[in-house]
Scaffold this motif. Structure first.
Motif, PDB file in Angstrom:
ATOM      1  N   GLY A 437      -3.244   8.710 -17.197  1.00  0.00           N
ATOM      2  CA  GLY A 437      -1.915   8.946 -16.644  1.00  0.00           C
ATOM      3  C   GLY A 437      -1.504   7.938 -15.598  1.00  0.00           C
ATOM      4  O   GLY A 437      -0.816   8.285 -14.631  1.00  0.00           O
ATOM      5  N   ARG A 438      -1.891   6.687 -15.774  1.00  0.00           N
ATOM      6  CA  ARG A 438      -1.605   5.663 -14.768  1.00  0.00           C
ATOM      7  C   ARG A 438      -0.099   5.483 -14.550  1.00  0.00           C
ATOM      8  O   ARG A 438       0.375   5.492 -13.419  1.00  0.00           O
ATOM      9  CB  ARG A 438      -2.245   4.334 -15.180  1.00  0.00           C
ATOM     10  CG  ARG A 438      -3.754   4.310 -15.078  1.00  0.00           C
ATOM     11  CD  ARG A 438      -4.343   3.128 -15.844  1.00  0.00           C
ATOM     12  NE  ARG A 438      -3.873   1.852 -15.338  1.00  0.00           N
ATOM     13  CZ  ARG A 438      -4.528   1.105 -14.447  1.00  0.00           C
ATOM     14  NH1 ARG A 438      -5.673   1.543 -13.945  1.00  0.00           N
ATOM     15  NH2 ARG A 438      -4.057  -0.052 -14.067  1.00  0.00           N
ATOM     16  N   GLN A 439       0.645   5.344 -15.637  1.00  0.00           N
ATOM     17  CA  GLN A 439       2.079   5.115 -15.485  1.00  0.00           C
ATOM     18  C   GLN A 439       2.764   6.301 -14.827  1.00  0.00           C
ATOM     19  O   GLN A 439       3.680   6.137 -14.020  1.00  0.00           O
ATOM     20  CB  GLN A 439       2.715   4.803 -16.838  1.00  0.00           C
ATOM     21  CG  GLN A 439       2.371   3.421 -17.365  1.00  0.00           C
ATOM     22  CD  GLN A 439       3.462   2.866 -18.280  1.00  0.00           C
ATOM     23  OE1 GLN A 439       4.490   3.493 -18.508  1.00  0.00           O
ATOM     24  NE2 GLN A 439       3.224   1.671 -18.799  1.00  0.00           N
ATOM     25  N   ALA A 440       2.319   7.518 -15.151  1.00  0.00           N
ATOM     26  CA  ALA A 440       2.899   8.705 -14.525  1.00  0.00           C
ATOM     27  C   ALA A 440       2.658   8.687 -13.019  1.00  0.00           C
ATOM     28  O   ALA A 440       3.541   9.055 -12.231  1.00  0.00           O
ATOM     29  CB  ALA A 440       2.315   9.969 -15.153  1.00  0.00           C
ATOM     30  N   ALA A 441       1.466   8.252 -12.615  1.00  0.00           N
ATOM     31  CA  ALA A 441       1.153   8.185 -11.181  1.00  0.00           C
ATOM     32  C   ALA A 441       1.985   7.107 -10.499  1.00  0.00           C
ATOM     33  O   ALA A 441       2.462   7.294  -9.375  1.00  0.00           O
ATOM     34  CB  ALA A 441      -0.337   7.919 -10.993  1.00  0.00           C
ATOM     35  N   PHE A 442       2.162   5.967 -11.167  1.00  0.00           N
ATOM     36  CA  PHE A 442       2.990   4.903 -10.588  1.00  0.00           C
ATOM     37  C   PHE A 442       4.425   5.385 -10.406  1.00  0.00           C
ATOM     38  O   PHE A 442       5.046   5.156  -9.362  1.00  0.00           O
ATOM     39  CB  PHE A 442       2.987   3.657 -11.488  1.00  0.00           C
ATOM     40  CG  PHE A 442       1.625   3.065 -11.727  1.00  0.00           C
ATOM     41  CD1 PHE A 442       0.616   3.150 -10.762  1.00  0.00           C
ATOM     42  CD2 PHE A 442       1.346   2.411 -12.918  1.00  0.00           C
ATOM     43  CE1 PHE A 442      -0.634   2.602 -10.992  1.00  0.00           C
ATOM     44  CE2 PHE A 442       0.101   1.853 -13.153  1.00  0.00           C
ATOM     45  CZ  PHE A 442      -0.898   1.956 -12.192  1.00  0.00           C
ATOM     46  N   ARG A 452       8.493   2.231  -2.079  1.00  0.00           N
ATOM     47  CA  ARG A 452       9.593   1.293  -2.322  1.00  0.00           C
ATOM     48  C   ARG A 452       9.098  -0.097  -2.676  1.00  0.00           C
ATOM     49  O   ARG A 452       9.913  -0.996  -2.921  1.00  0.00           O
ATOM     50  CB  ARG A 452      10.486   1.205  -1.072  1.00  0.00           C
ATOM     51  CG  ARG A 452      11.191   2.502  -0.782  1.00  0.00           C
ATOM     52  CD  ARG A 452      12.651   2.469  -0.510  1.00  0.00           C
ATOM     53  NE  ARG A 452      13.231   1.378   0.197  1.00  0.00           N
ATOM     54  CZ  ARG A 452      14.069   1.551   1.244  1.00  0.00           C
ATOM     55  NH1 ARG A 452      14.306   2.764   1.715  1.00  0.00           N
ATOM     56  NH2 ARG A 452      14.638   0.513   1.800  1.00  0.00           N
ATOM     57  N   ASP A 453       7.792  -0.305  -2.714  1.00  0.00           N
ATOM     58  CA  ASP A 453       7.271  -1.616  -3.098  1.00  0.00           C
ATOM     59  C   ASP A 453       5.910  -1.445  -3.760  1.00  0.00           C
ATOM     60  O   ASP A 453       5.349  -0.349  -3.804  1.00  0.00           O
ATOM     61  CB  ASP A 453       7.202  -2.573  -1.904  1.00  0.00           C
ATOM     62  CG  ASP A 453       6.340  -2.049  -0.762  1.00  0.00           C
ATOM     63  OD1 ASP A 453       5.492  -1.155  -0.997  1.00  0.00           O
ATOM     64  OD2 ASP A 453       6.503  -2.536   0.372  1.00  0.00           O
ATOM     65  N   LEU A 454       5.390  -2.539  -4.307  1.00  0.00           N
ATOM     66  CA  LEU A 454       4.118  -2.479  -5.024  1.00  0.00           C
ATOM     67  C   LEU A 454       2.942  -2.241  -4.093  1.00  0.00           C
ATOM     68  O   LEU A 454       1.956  -1.613  -4.485  1.00  0.00           O
ATOM     69  CB  LEU A 454       3.923  -3.774  -5.815  1.00  0.00           C
ATOM     70  CG  LEU A 454       4.917  -3.977  -6.964  1.00  0.00           C
ATOM     71  CD1 LEU A 454       4.774  -5.366  -7.562  1.00  0.00           C
ATOM     72  CD2 LEU A 454       4.714  -2.904  -8.035  1.00  0.00           C
ATOM     73  N   LYS A 455       3.014  -2.724  -2.877  1.00  0.00           N
ATOM     74  CA  LYS A 455       1.963  -2.422  -1.902  1.00  0.00           C
ATOM     75  C   LYS A 455       1.849  -0.906  -1.715  1.00  0.00           C
ATOM     76  O   LYS A 455       0.750  -0.347  -1.683  1.00  0.00           O
ATOM     77  CB  LYS A 455       2.278  -3.094  -0.570  1.00  0.00           C
ATOM     78  CG  LYS A 455       1.443  -2.599   0.599  1.00  0.00           C
ATOM     79  CD  LYS A 455       1.899  -3.234   1.892  1.00  0.00           C
ATOM     80  CE  LYS A 455       1.262  -2.570   3.108  1.00  0.00           C
ATOM     81  NZ  LYS A 455       1.783  -1.208   3.351  1.00  0.00           N
ATOM     82  N   GLY A 456       2.993  -0.242  -1.591  1.00  0.00           N
ATOM     83  CA  GLY A 456       2.978   1.201  -1.403  1.00  0.00           C
ATOM     84  C   GLY A 456       2.414   1.950  -2.586  1.00  0.00           C
ATOM     85  O   GLY A 456       1.820   3.014  -2.434  1.00  0.00           O
ATOM     86  N   ILE A 457       2.598   1.405  -3.773  1.00  0.00           N
ATOM     87  CA  ILE A 457       2.048   2.045  -4.970  1.00  0.00           C
ATOM     88  C   ILE A 457       0.560   1.762  -5.107  1.00  0.00           C
ATOM     89  O   ILE A 457      -0.253   2.679  -5.310  1.00  0.00           O
ATOM     90  CB  ILE A 457       2.795   1.553  -6.228  1.00  0.00           C
ATOM     91  CG1 ILE A 457       4.271   1.953  -6.165  1.00  0.00           C
ATOM     92  CG2 ILE A 457       2.140   2.119  -7.494  1.00  0.00           C
ATOM     93  CD1 ILE A 457       5.117   1.329  -7.272  1.00  0.00           C
ATOM     94  N   LEU A 458       0.175   0.499  -4.962  1.00  0.00           N
ATOM     95  CA  LEU A 458      -1.177   0.077  -5.340  1.00  0.00           C
ATOM     96  C   LEU A 458      -2.205   0.238  -4.230  1.00  0.00           C
ATOM     97  O   LEU A 458      -3.397   0.383  -4.514  1.00  0.00           O
ATOM     98  CB  LEU A 458      -1.135  -1.371  -5.826  1.00  0.00           C
ATOM     99  CG  LEU A 458      -0.409  -1.543  -7.164  1.00  0.00           C
ATOM    100  CD1 LEU A 458      -0.167  -3.004  -7.478  1.00  0.00           C
ATOM    101  CD2 LEU A 458      -1.213  -0.884  -8.285  1.00  0.00           C
ATOM    102  N   GLU A 476       2.008  -6.879 -12.899  1.00  0.00           N
ATOM    103  CA  GLU A 476       3.231  -6.864 -13.709  1.00  0.00           C
ATOM    104  C   GLU A 476       3.365  -5.563 -14.483  1.00  0.00           C
ATOM    105  O   GLU A 476       4.481  -5.038 -14.643  1.00  0.00           O
ATOM    106  CB  GLU A 476       3.213  -8.061 -14.668  1.00  0.00           C
ATOM    107  CG  GLU A 476       3.463  -9.393 -13.992  1.00  0.00           C
ATOM    108  CD  GLU A 476       3.317 -10.573 -14.936  1.00  0.00           C
ATOM    109  OE1 GLU A 476       3.812 -11.663 -14.581  1.00  0.00           O
ATOM    110  OE2 GLU A 476       2.693 -10.393 -16.013  1.00  0.00           O
ATOM    111  N   GLU A 477       2.243  -5.028 -14.950  1.00  0.00           N
ATOM    112  CA  GLU A 477       2.283  -3.745 -15.666  1.00  0.00           C
ATOM    113  C   GLU A 477       2.861  -2.643 -14.780  1.00  0.00           C
ATOM    114  O   GLU A 477       3.710  -1.853 -15.214  1.00  0.00           O
ATOM    115  CB  GLU A 477       0.870  -3.353 -16.110  1.00  0.00           C
ATOM    116  CG  GLU A 477       0.770  -1.951 -16.716  1.00  0.00           C
ATOM    117  CD  GLU A 477      -0.643  -1.374 -16.683  1.00  0.00           C
ATOM    118  OE1 GLU A 477      -0.764  -0.149 -16.840  1.00  0.00           O
ATOM    119  OE2 GLU A 477      -1.608  -2.145 -16.480  1.00  0.00           O
TER     120      GLU A 477
END
Length: 529
Positions: A437-442, A452-458, A476-477
């Motif tokens: 469920g990676r995309q669902a978590a993202f 609001r940014d990739l740092k906050g997600i990753l 990119e994914e």
């Protein structure tokens, strides 16, 4: 998604909490559940400062007794000994409470403390220290203290890497915990505050303007979206950590007192052999400060921290070459058998501790303090300094009590839930990576968790980047999977990927990556006596 900032124009709150680090989020949760109308606001993201950059150790409090010549030091400074006892008690209580409330975030391991003839901490110091700790704190979880005096390599497979094994007098072992991913502890506390009625505004600068009949006028500005609003708060909690003094520079009578002494702590992450699994090592470094080898995930361990005075903006602070060389030097002094070099450094990180400023203590005071700024012409503004991640639960309660002395809640209290309604990400962490469920978590990070940014997600919400540096394809994914929710055009999506890669290579740099300018503002200071 939160409403537009302009829709908040003119709102009145009981309490505005400035700073969405772990202590600010914990305070907001306590206040919202007690029935106060709360706004939690931060100029950046959740846990953007010291909360995500600590050593992550949920320690038993022994470190508060670790000082050169402890008997002489405490005998000559009884108040300091009393302070050490108080902090050790708080450490034991925090350890027990957090292990009970968030067991999925507390990973146990065996800490090992080697003792040599010249060690400032002697065998009997440790025996006495653990006797004191047993009396100070709850019996569970157990300390499991013992002291080995022979056959070290039989009991501890990595002991062959220790220095001067023929001079090694003993190795004390005891149970400690690693807080797996304090960033997520912060996110979850804030989301629980939101469940209980708090409003959250991230990437939103808050300026305390003046006091009027309705309390404190606070200007809010979301510069990225070009939105502003003015709101009022009966009370303001300044929980901005390293930026507390900046927030306190308000338009009021008199100059705000200096509250913060920043000290920088840097770490290096390396891969260690299988024999280290489940163990950590504690010692006193050659500058007289605590130094650790701590387990993170899989075969990844980290060494640190450094202890240097830091002046300047702590945003995106990073380890310098000097920091890395110091950490490698101390790691090889502790474990020469590893033969670590700069090529072994997987990544680094650094943070600035918001300790309490004291002109008599150049490295600051570590005792958590709540400051009432009424005497400085700022009635109704309170600040907290030197609050470590591990005691955030009691810090939230302490700030709630400070508010209760001045203001009654305007809403009914919220019954405490046995379990939280959100999927809080308890099924994954740094040591247990997100798999299904990676995309669902993202997407949930953006749609329901204010990213609001990739740092906050990753880093902050999934922890994937804390495990290792991610390559462009992986980033990119993630960017592509959330672009529609974040409102990113294809060009903006590419820019966000570029920005994250730069962030990873500078703020979490390897030993060969470039040094960002903000990493150079720390200075070597005298070690704390």
């Amino acid at each position: 998604m939160p409403p537009k900032l302009t829709e908040m124009q003119g709102r009145d709150y009981d309490v505005v909490v400035i700073g969405a680090g772990i202590n600010g989020a914990s305070a907001a949760r306590e206040l919202a559940s007690a029935g106060y109308s709360v706004l939690l606001v931060d100029k950046s993201d959740f846990a953007a400062g010291a909360s995500s950059r600590s050593s992550r150790i949920l320690h038993c409090g022994l470190r508060y007794f670790e000082t050169p010549n402890p008997v002489r030091t405490f005998a000559l400074n009884p108040l300091r000994f009393a302070g050490a006892l108080a902090m050790a008690r708080a450490g034991m209580e925090a350890r027990a409470e957090l292990v009970e409330r968030a067991p999925e975030r507390c990973k146990p391991f065996t800490m090992c403390f080697p003792v040599y003839p010249e060690s400032p901490v002697r065998d009997w110091h440790l025996d006495l220290g653990f006797r004191i700790l047993r009396r100070l704190g709850p019996p569970e979880p157990p300390l499991a203290y013992r002291r080995l005096t022979k056959d070290f390599e039989t009991h501890l497979p990595f002991a062959s890497h220790l220095r001067d094994r023929q001079r090694l007098q003993s190795i004390a072992t005891y149970r400690e915990y690693i807080m797996d991913w304090p960033d997520r502890l912060c996110v979850d506390a804030a989301l629980e505050a939101e469940d209980n009625g708090a409003d959250i505004r991230l990437f939103c600068e808050a300026n305390i303007v003046r006091r009027d009949d309705n309390g404190w006028l606070v200007e809010l500005a979301d510069h990225d979206r070009g939105e502003t609003a003015d709101i009022h708060a009966a009370l303001v909690l300044n929980m901005a950590g390293t930026w507390i003094d900046e927030v306190n520079a308000v338009a009021a009578t008199g100059e705000a007192p200096r509250l913060i002494r920043g000290t920088k702590g840097a770490h290096i992450a390396v891969r260690l052999p299988e024999s280290y699994r489940g163990y950590g090592i504690a010692t006193i470094n050659r500058s007289g400060m605590p130094f650790y080898c701590l387990p993170s995930h899989d075969d990844c361990f980290y060494f640190g921290p450094t202890e240097t005075i830091f002046d300047g903006d702590a945003t995106d602070v990073a380890a310098t070459d000097e920091d890395i060389d110091f950490l490698l030097g101390e790691a090889n002094h502790m474990l020469p058998g590893l033969g670590l070099t700069r090529r072994h450094v997987e990544f680094t990180w650094a943070g600035v501790r918001p300790l309490t400023f004291d002109a008599q203590q150049p490295m600051g005071r570590r005792t958590r303090e709540v400051h009432d700024l009424a005497s400085a012409g700022r009635p109704g503004i309170f600040a907290m300094t030197a609050g470590p991640v591990m005691t955030h639960l009691s810090a939230g309660r302490e700030m709630r009590r400070a508010v209760e002395k001045h203001l009654k809640p305007t809403r009914p209290a919220v019954p405490r839930r046995v379990s939280t309604p959100h999927c809080r990400g308890t099924e994954f962490g740094v040591s247990k990576p997100l798999a299904e469920g990676r995309q669902a978590a993202f997407r949930r990070a953006v749609s329901a968790e204010h990213a609001r940014d990739l740092k906050g997600i990753l880093y902050t919400r999934t922890g994937l980047a804390w495990r290792r540096h991610l390559d462009r394809r992986e980033v990119e994914e993630v960017a592509t999977s959330v672009a529609d929710l974040a409102g990113w055009s294809p060009e903006r999506t590419t820019g966000e990927v570029d920005r994250f890669i730069r962030y990873q290579k500078t703020v979490f740099r390897t030993a060969s990556d470039p040094v960002p300018l903000t990493a150079t503002t720390s200075t070597m200071g005298d070690v704390q006596a």
